[in-house]
Write a protein that holds these residues in place. Structure first.
Motif, PDB file in Angstrom:
ATOM      1  N   MET A 196     -46.950  64.844   6.911  1.00 51.23           N
ATOM      2  CA  MET A 196     -46.738  63.391   6.949  1.00 51.23           C
ATOM      3  C   MET A 196     -45.253  63.111   7.104  1.00 51.23           C
ATOM      4  O   MET A 196     -44.471  63.530   6.251  1.00 51.23           O
ATOM      5  CB  MET A 196     -47.132  62.736   5.624  1.00 51.23           C
ATOM      6  N   GLY A 197     -44.873  62.396   8.130  1.00 50.60           N
ATOM      7  CA  GLY A 197     -43.468  62.054   8.310  1.00 50.60           C
ATOM      8  C   GLY A 197     -42.923  61.212   7.166  1.00 50.60           C
ATOM      9  O   GLY A 197     -41.880  61.520   6.587  1.00 50.60           O
ATOM     10  N   VAL A 198     -43.636  60.155   6.815  1.00 53.88           N
ATOM     11  CA  VAL A 198     -43.179  59.274   5.737  1.00 53.88           C
ATOM     12  C   VAL A 198     -43.186  60.035   4.410  1.00 53.88           C
ATOM     13  O   VAL A 198     -42.269  59.890   3.594  1.00 53.88           O
ATOM     14  CB  VAL A 198     -44.034  57.988   5.677  1.00 53.88           C
ATOM     15  N   GLY A 199     -44.193  60.874   4.198  1.00 62.51           N
ATOM     16  CA  GLY A 199     -44.243  61.686   2.983  1.00 62.51           C
ATOM     17  C   GLY A 199     -43.055  62.623   2.875  1.00 62.51           C
ATOM     18  O   GLY A 199     -42.486  62.801   1.788  1.00 62.51           O
ATOM     19  N   GLU A 200     -42.645  63.200   3.989  1.00 63.96           N
ATOM     20  CA  GLU A 200     -41.476  64.089   4.008  1.00 63.96           C
ATOM     21  C   GLU A 200     -40.217  63.327   3.606  1.00 63.96           C
ATOM     22  O   GLU A 200     -39.391  63.818   2.837  1.00 63.96           O
ATOM     23  CB  GLU A 200     -41.300  64.698   5.406  1.00 63.96           C
ATOM     24  N   ILE A 201     -40.084  62.117   4.109  1.00 63.23           N
ATOM     25  CA  ILE A 201     -38.916  61.292   3.772  1.00 63.23           C
ATOM     26  C   ILE A 201     -38.906  60.981   2.277  1.00 63.23           C
ATOM     27  O   ILE A 201     -37.859  61.080   1.621  1.00 63.23           O
ATOM     28  CB  ILE A 201     -38.917  60.001   4.622  1.00 63.23           C
ATOM     29  N   ILE A 202     -40.065  60.648   1.730  1.00 63.16           N
ATOM     30  CA  ILE A 202     -40.159  60.367   0.294  1.00 63.16           C
ATOM     31  C   ILE A 202     -39.763  61.602  -0.519  1.00 63.16           C
ATOM     32  O   ILE A 202     -38.993  61.499  -1.481  1.00 63.16           O
ATOM     33  CB  ILE A 202     -41.577  59.884  -0.078  1.00 63.16           C
ATOM     34  N   LEU A 203     -40.285  62.762  -0.133  1.00 66.63           N
ATOM     35  CA  LEU A 203     -39.956  63.998  -0.863  1.00 66.63           C
ATOM     36  C   LEU A 203     -38.454  64.279  -0.832  1.00 66.63           C
ATOM     37  O   LEU A 203     -37.873  64.682  -1.844  1.00 66.63           O
ATOM     38  CB  LEU A 203     -40.727  65.183  -0.282  1.00 66.63           C
ATOM     39  N   LYS A 204     -37.841  64.086   0.313  1.00 62.74           N
ATOM     40  CA  LYS A 204     -36.400  64.325   0.427  1.00 62.74           C
ATOM     41  C   LYS A 204     -35.626  63.354  -0.467  1.00 62.74           C
ATOM     42  O   LYS A 204     -34.681  63.745  -1.153  1.00 62.74           O
ATOM     43  CB  LYS A 204     -35.926  64.187   1.881  1.00 62.74           C
ATOM     44  N   GLN A 205     -36.017  62.079  -0.461  1.00 63.09           N
ATOM     45  CA  GLN A 205     -35.338  61.102  -1.313  1.00 63.09           C
ATOM     46  C   GLN A 205     -35.513  61.445  -2.785  1.00 63.09           C
ATOM     47  O   GLN A 205     -34.564  61.347  -3.571  1.00 63.09           O
ATOM     48  CB  GLN A 205     -35.843  59.693  -1.022  1.00 63.09           C
ATOM     49  N   GLU A 206     -36.702  61.859  -3.169  1.00 64.55           N
ATOM     50  CA  GLU A 206     -36.944  62.247  -4.558  1.00 64.55           C
ATOM     51  C   GLU A 206     -36.111  63.460  -4.961  1.00 64.55           C
ATOM     52  O   GLU A 206     -35.764  63.618  -6.129  1.00 64.55           O
ATOM     53  CB  GLU A 206     -38.437  62.529  -4.783  1.00 64.55           C
ATOM     54  N   ALA A 207     -35.770  64.289  -3.974  1.00 65.92           N
ATOM     55  CA  ALA A 207     -34.948  65.475  -4.229  1.00 65.92           C
ATOM     56  C   ALA A 207     -33.450  65.168  -4.147  1.00 65.92           C
ATOM     57  O   ALA A 207     -32.624  66.072  -4.199  1.00 65.92           O
ATOM     58  CB  ALA A 207     -35.312  66.592  -3.243  1.00 65.92           C
ATOM     59  N   GLY A 208     -33.103  63.889  -3.974  1.00 63.87           N
ATOM     60  CA  GLY A 208     -31.700  63.498  -3.992  1.00 63.87           C
ATOM     61  C   GLY A 208     -31.027  63.388  -2.635  1.00 63.87           C
ATOM     62  O   GLY A 208     -29.818  63.188  -2.558  1.00 63.87           O
ATOM     63  N   TRP A 209     -31.781  63.509  -1.550  1.00 59.36           N
ATOM     64  CA  TRP A 209     -31.200  63.379  -0.220  1.00 59.36           C
ATOM     65  C   TRP A 209     -30.905  61.915   0.092  1.00 59.36           C
ATOM     66  O   TRP A 209     -31.645  61.022  -0.323  1.00 59.36           O
ATOM     67  CB  TRP A 209     -32.165  63.912   0.849  1.00 59.36           C
ATOM     68  N   SER A 210     -29.837  61.662   0.839  1.00 63.80           N
ATOM     69  CA  SER A 210     -29.543  60.332   1.348  1.00 63.80           C
ATOM     70  C   SER A 210     -30.483  60.049   2.509  1.00 63.80           C
ATOM     71  O   SER A 210     -30.966  60.979   3.179  1.00 63.80           O
ATOM     72  CB  SER A 210     -28.097  60.238   1.828  1.00 63.80           C
ATOM     73  N   TYR A 211     -30.738  58.773   2.775  1.00 56.50           N
ATOM     74  CA  TYR A 211     -31.721  58.382   3.785  1.00 56.50           C
ATOM     75  C   TYR A 211     -31.133  57.356   4.740  1.00 56.50           C
ATOM     76  O   TYR A 211     -30.506  56.389   4.304  1.00 56.50           O
ATOM     77  CB  TYR A 211     -32.955  57.802   3.082  1.00 56.50           C
ATOM     78  N   ILE A 212     -31.370  57.594   6.037  1.00 54.51           N
ATOM     79  CA  ILE A 212     -30.978  56.627   7.063  1.00 54.51           C
ATOM     80  C   ILE A 212     -32.168  56.446   8.010  1.00 54.51           C
ATOM     81  O   ILE A 212     -32.739  57.417   8.490  1.00 54.51           O
ATOM     82  CB  ILE A 212     -29.754  57.099   7.875  1.00 54.51           C
ATOM     83  N   LYS A 213     -32.504  55.192   8.257  1.00 56.42           N
ATOM     84  CA  LYS A 213     -33.534  54.865   9.259  1.00 56.42           C
ATOM     85  C   LYS A 213     -32.813  54.396  10.505  1.00 56.42           C
ATOM     86  O   LYS A 213     -31.950  53.547  10.440  1.00 56.42           O
ATOM     87  CB  LYS A 213     -34.467  53.768   8.763  1.00 56.42           C
ATOM     88  N   LEU A 214     -33.196  54.985  11.600  1.00 52.66           N
ATOM     89  CA  LEU A 214     -32.579  54.609  12.874  1.00 52.66           C
ATOM     90  C   LEU A 214     -33.377  53.509  13.552  1.00 52.66           C
ATOM     91  O   LEU A 214     -34.522  53.330  13.349  1.00 52.66           O
ATOM     92  CB  LEU A 214     -32.492  55.830  13.798  1.00 52.66           C
TER      93      LEU A 214
END
Length: 138
Positions: free
Chosen positions: A120-138
């Motif tokens: 899941m693309g959106v699920g991957e983004i959520i997991l990364k954010q939960e792990a402390g990654w910064s997030y940018i939507k293009l």
């Protein structure tokens, strides 16, 4: 007391050195790409170039591609194949949503060889954010 201070300093030095040698990047960034707009793709490539030029190996980047953005990773649709290959060699990951592939009837062999996959693309983004990654939507 002086010996205890020296010992503490040495232990701290060893501990700090061990952390530095883990290779963990200082900056971790997940970028969401869900558009077929080639101007956005070009902007993404410029951002990746600037991030690597400015931070080198201290930045880890994963580009999550889903929805209409899947064309970005398709051999016969992308305008960015050469740059994707260059950035992959520099350690930037490009992952494609398997839900999108199923919904759009796109097979993995239609994608560039640099493509990785996530359920899941959106699920991957959520997991990364939960792990402390910064997030940018293009």
């Amino acid at each position: 007391m002086k010996q205890l201070t020296i010992l503490a300093f040495l232990l701290l030095s060893v501990f700090t050195s061990a952390i530095a040698q883990t290779g963990e990047p200082k900056h971790k960034l997940v970028m969401q790409l869900n558009t077929s707009d080639t101007l956005i793709w070009k902007g993404l490539m410029n951002n990746l170039k600037n991030l690597k030029a400015g931070w080198g190996d201290s930045v880890k980047v994963e580009v999550v591609v889903h929805g209409p953005g899947v064309q970005f990773m398709m051999k016969d649709k992308t305008t960015q194949a050469d740059k994707i290959a260059q950035f992959k060699k520099m350690g930037i990951d490009f992952v494609v949503c398997e839900n999108t592939l199923r919904e759009r009837k796109v097979s993995k062999d239609q994608l560039l060889p640099e493509a990785g996959f996530v359920k899941m693309g959106v699920g991957e983004i959520i997991l990364k954010q939960e792990a402390g990654w910064s997030y940018i939507k293009l």
